[in-house]
Design a protein around this motif. Sequence first.
Motif, PDB file in Angstrom:
ATOM      1  N   ASP A  61      -0.920  18.094  10.883  1.00  0.00           N
ATOM      2  CA  ASP A  61      -0.613  18.426   9.482  1.00  0.00           C
ATOM      3  C   ASP A  61      -0.445  17.097   8.769  1.00  0.00           C
ATOM      4  OD1 ASP A  61      -0.032  19.720   7.158  1.00  0.00           O
ATOM      5  OD2 ASP A  61       1.844  20.618   7.829  1.00  0.00           O
ATOM      6  N   PHE A  62      -1.565  16.436   8.529  1.00  0.00           N
ATOM      7  CA  PHE A  62      -1.569  15.026   8.178  1.00  0.00           C
ATOM      8  C   PHE A  62      -0.709  14.713   6.957  1.00  0.00           C
ATOM      9  CE2 PHE A  62      -3.520  11.166   6.335  1.00  0.00           C
ATOM     10  CZ  PHE A  62      -3.338  10.320   7.409  1.00  0.00           C
ATOM     11  N   ALA A  63      -0.893  15.457   5.879  1.00  0.00           N
ATOM     12  CA  ALA A  63      -0.127  15.181   4.655  1.00  0.00           C
ATOM     13  C   ALA A  63       0.676  16.380   4.185  1.00  0.00           C
ATOM     14  CB  ALA A  63      -1.059  14.697   3.541  1.00  0.00           C
TER      15      ALA A  63
ATOM     16  N   TYR B 133       0.823  -1.204   0.000  1.00  0.00           N
ATOM     17  CA  TYR B 133       0.000   0.000   0.000  1.00  0.00           C
ATOM     18  C   TYR B 133       0.863   1.261   0.000  1.00  0.00           C
ATOM     19  CZ  TYR B 133      -3.235   3.626   1.498  1.00  0.00           C
ATOM     20  OH  TYR B 133      -3.963   4.791   1.578  1.00  0.00           O
ATOM     21  N   LEU B 134       1.914   1.265   0.821  1.00  0.00           N
ATOM     22  CA  LEU B 134       2.757   2.456   0.901  1.00  0.00           C
ATOM     23  C   LEU B 134       3.556   2.651  -0.383  1.00  0.00           C
ATOM     24  CD1 LEU B 134       3.537   4.797   2.682  1.00  0.00           C
ATOM     25  CD2 LEU B 134       5.347   3.411   3.679  1.00  0.00           C
ATOM     26  N   LEU B 135       4.031   1.562  -0.982  1.00  0.00           N
ATOM     27  CA  LEU B 135       4.731   1.678  -2.264  1.00  0.00           C
ATOM     28  C   LEU B 135       3.807   2.219  -3.343  1.00  0.00           C
ATOM     29  CD1 LEU B 135       6.969  -1.528  -2.528  1.00  0.00           C
ATOM     30  CD2 LEU B 135       7.737   0.859  -2.494  1.00  0.00           C
ATOM     31  N   PHE B 136       2.592   1.719  -3.395  1.00  0.00           N
ATOM     32  CA  PHE B 136       1.621   2.210  -4.380  1.00  0.00           C
ATOM     33  C   PHE B 136       1.369   3.702  -4.175  1.00  0.00           C
ATOM     34  CE2 PHE B 136      -2.860   3.058  -5.533  1.00  0.00           C
ATOM     35  CZ  PHE B 136      -2.782   2.801  -6.890  1.00  0.00           C
ATOM     36  N   SER B 137       1.256   4.113  -2.922  1.00  0.00           N
ATOM     37  CA  SER B 137       1.054   5.533  -2.622  1.00  0.00           C
ATOM     38  C   SER B 137       2.259   6.364  -3.043  1.00  0.00           C
ATOM     39  CB  SER B 137       0.772   5.738  -1.130  1.00  0.00           C
ATOM     40  OG  SER B 137      -0.406   5.058  -0.734  1.00  0.00           O
TER      41      SER B 137
ATOM     42  N   ALA C 258     -10.874   4.904   7.202  1.00  0.00           N
ATOM     43  CA  ALA C 258     -10.680   6.349   7.046  1.00  0.00           C
ATOM     44  C   ALA C 258     -10.072   6.725   5.704  1.00  0.00           C
ATOM     45  CB  ALA C 258      -9.784   6.877   8.171  1.00  0.00           C
ATOM     46  N   ILE C 259      -9.466   5.764   5.014  1.00  0.00           N
ATOM     47  CA  ILE C 259      -8.795   6.080   3.747  1.00  0.00           C
ATOM     48  C   ILE C 259      -9.789   6.591   2.719  1.00  0.00           C
ATOM     49  CG2 ILE C 259      -7.625   5.010   1.780  1.00  0.00           C
ATOM     50  CD1 ILE C 259      -6.088   3.307   3.826  1.00  0.00           C
ATOM     51  N   GLY C 260     -10.937   5.932   2.609  1.00  0.00           N
ATOM     52  CA  GLY C 260     -11.953   6.379   1.659  1.00  0.00           C
ATOM     53  C   GLY C 260     -12.462   7.772   1.986  1.00  0.00           C
ATOM     54  N   ARG C 261     -12.698   8.032   3.280  1.00  0.00           N
ATOM     55  CA  ARG C 261     -13.165   9.358   3.678  1.00  0.00           C
ATOM     56  C   ARG C 261     -12.123  10.426   3.364  1.00  0.00           C
ATOM     57  NH1 ARG C 261     -13.417   8.658   8.870  1.00  0.00           N
ATOM     58  NH2 ARG C 261     -11.500   9.785   9.375  1.00  0.00           N
ATOM     59  N   THR C 262     -10.850  10.098   3.573  1.00  0.00           N
ATOM     60  CA  THR C 262      -9.780  11.049   3.279  1.00  0.00           C
ATOM     61  C   THR C 262      -9.738  11.382   1.793  1.00  0.00           C
ATOM     62  OG1 THR C 262      -8.482  10.235   5.147  1.00  0.00           O
ATOM     63  CG2 THR C 262      -7.293  11.429   3.430  1.00  0.00           C
ATOM     64  N   ALA C 263      -9.932  10.381   0.943  1.00  0.00           N
ATOM     65  CA  ALA C 263      -9.974  10.634  -0.499  1.00  0.00           C
ATOM     66  C   ALA C 263     -11.168  11.511  -0.872  1.00  0.00           C
ATOM     67  CB  ALA C 263     -10.025   9.308  -1.260  1.00  0.00           C
TER      68      ALA C 263
ATOM     69  N   PHE D  61      -1.720   7.534   5.470  1.00  0.00           N
ATOM     70  CA  PHE D  61      -1.920   6.410   6.382  1.00  0.00           C
ATOM     71  C   PHE D  61      -0.907   5.354   5.962  1.00  0.00           C
ATOM     72  CE2 PHE D  61      -6.214   8.266   6.569  1.00  0.00           C
ATOM     73  CZ  PHE D  61      -6.451   8.250   7.938  1.00  0.00           C
ATOM     74  N   ASP D  62       0.320   5.437   6.473  1.00  0.00           N
ATOM     75  CA  ASP D  62       1.385   4.608   5.930  1.00  0.00           C
ATOM     76  C   ASP D  62       1.213   3.130   6.266  1.00  0.00           C
ATOM     77  OD1 ASP D  62       1.902   4.896   8.580  1.00  0.00           O
ATOM     78  OD2 ASP D  62       3.991   5.478   8.381  1.00  0.00           O
TER      79      ASP D  62
END
Length: 462
Positions: A169-171, A17-21, A252-257, A234-235
């Motif tokens: 400062d999330f991202a 997941y982190l590599l894809f990100s 939470a990933i979907g909500r963040t998107a 979300f690493d």
Amino acid sequence: MEVSWEMSVTDSINTIYLLFSAYLVFVMQLGFAMLCAGSVRAKNATNIMLTNVVDAVVGSLSYYLFGFAFAFGDGTNSNPFIGTQFFALKDIPTSSYDYTFFLYQWAFAIAVAGITSGSIAERTQFTSYLVFSFFLSGFVYPIVAHWVWSSSGWLNHGSSGLFGSGAIDFAGSGVVHLVGGIAGLWGSFIEGPRVGRFDAFGKPVAMRGHSAALVVLGTFLLWFGWFGFNPGSFDKILVSYPNATDQGNWTAIGRTAVTTALSGSTAGIVTLFSRRLLVGHWNALDVCNGVLGGFVAITSGCSVVEPWAAIICGFIAAWVLIGLNILALKLNFDDPLEATQLHGGCGAWGLIFTGLFAKEEFVIQAYGPGVSGVARPYGLFLSGGWGLLGAQVVELLAIVGWVSVTMGPLFYTLHKLRILRISVDDEIAGLDISSHGGYAYTTHQEDTGPRFYSEYVRIQNE
């Protein structure tokens, strides 16, 4: 064996997941390149694309040699600034995951230099790009990243952070975008406006980018990459929330998107209609910058706010960008990509927005419950107190101060050494022909430079 197998699967999924990100964030470099190329005049297209490549290749080395250790090291290694010893740092477990985390953080670091490159486009010597890109990626940005994202950083949103909260400062509205914007502010201010940008009376002269198609392409590539920039922060995707063992970061990933998309979309539509009223016509370039301004602003609080709050974030971000662009023209400030206004202004608003609208439930999900028996501060407008907002303001001021005292003197030194800005003749002819051996397009009128220069001299002599 069963536990070991489960841990192995968990690590594998988190790593993938982190590599894809990281790959998505790296695609943003292509987006920056296309956006910048379309926003400048044709005679500078090769130069601006090359600077984006330089940001990546120089940033790779500077972040590997210095930046990663500054950002996440604790100084206990015998030689923490060289080679693979970076991967034995305090904040990172020693495993193959180390390299994945490094790659993701590197993709962020090179994005900062890309922001600054846009502010000083069309008038900067190529040597200066090499110098400031190395310094920004290897030293200035990593220090800020350490403050906010390292577990030992003084602004980290830990259990005993600043004002009982620490900054959210999330991202990287502040860590990435505000840093790049303030660096660009100093570079553009010290260099001064492009030749012909303002007439003899101080009135702005339009210098339109040469390709709306490239700008729109770059915007959509950046939009695509932002889904790695924000949700990818979300690493670890397989992590249980406090007091909710049946949930993980995937909830939470979907909500963040969604909050990311809504903020950018709202800012884009507000900019579209507002600029239509102000200038009298629809403008694709304006709406693209509006969309990006919304993304920049939501990047800080994307994981801790409701979707309806993201709409408010984007609405105000659009007006921040519009207002700062008007102010820039009044002050004869010339930023060809509006990077200072967009990344600096909207990044600052994003930090404040998070302090106002962060939801308690989402803060606990993303950062943990804090000290036992002590309520963790959250958004002021949601009855969360002043603690979080205070920490956000401190982060904003700290970043502005740090980048100013580092990048300001650097740009001034380059200016005094006469290696910052190109000559007037070269600027008129275009950086492509003066520094790179030829124009990007074979159909480009090679006499455009001399004719424009003659017109410029005539205007200045009137």
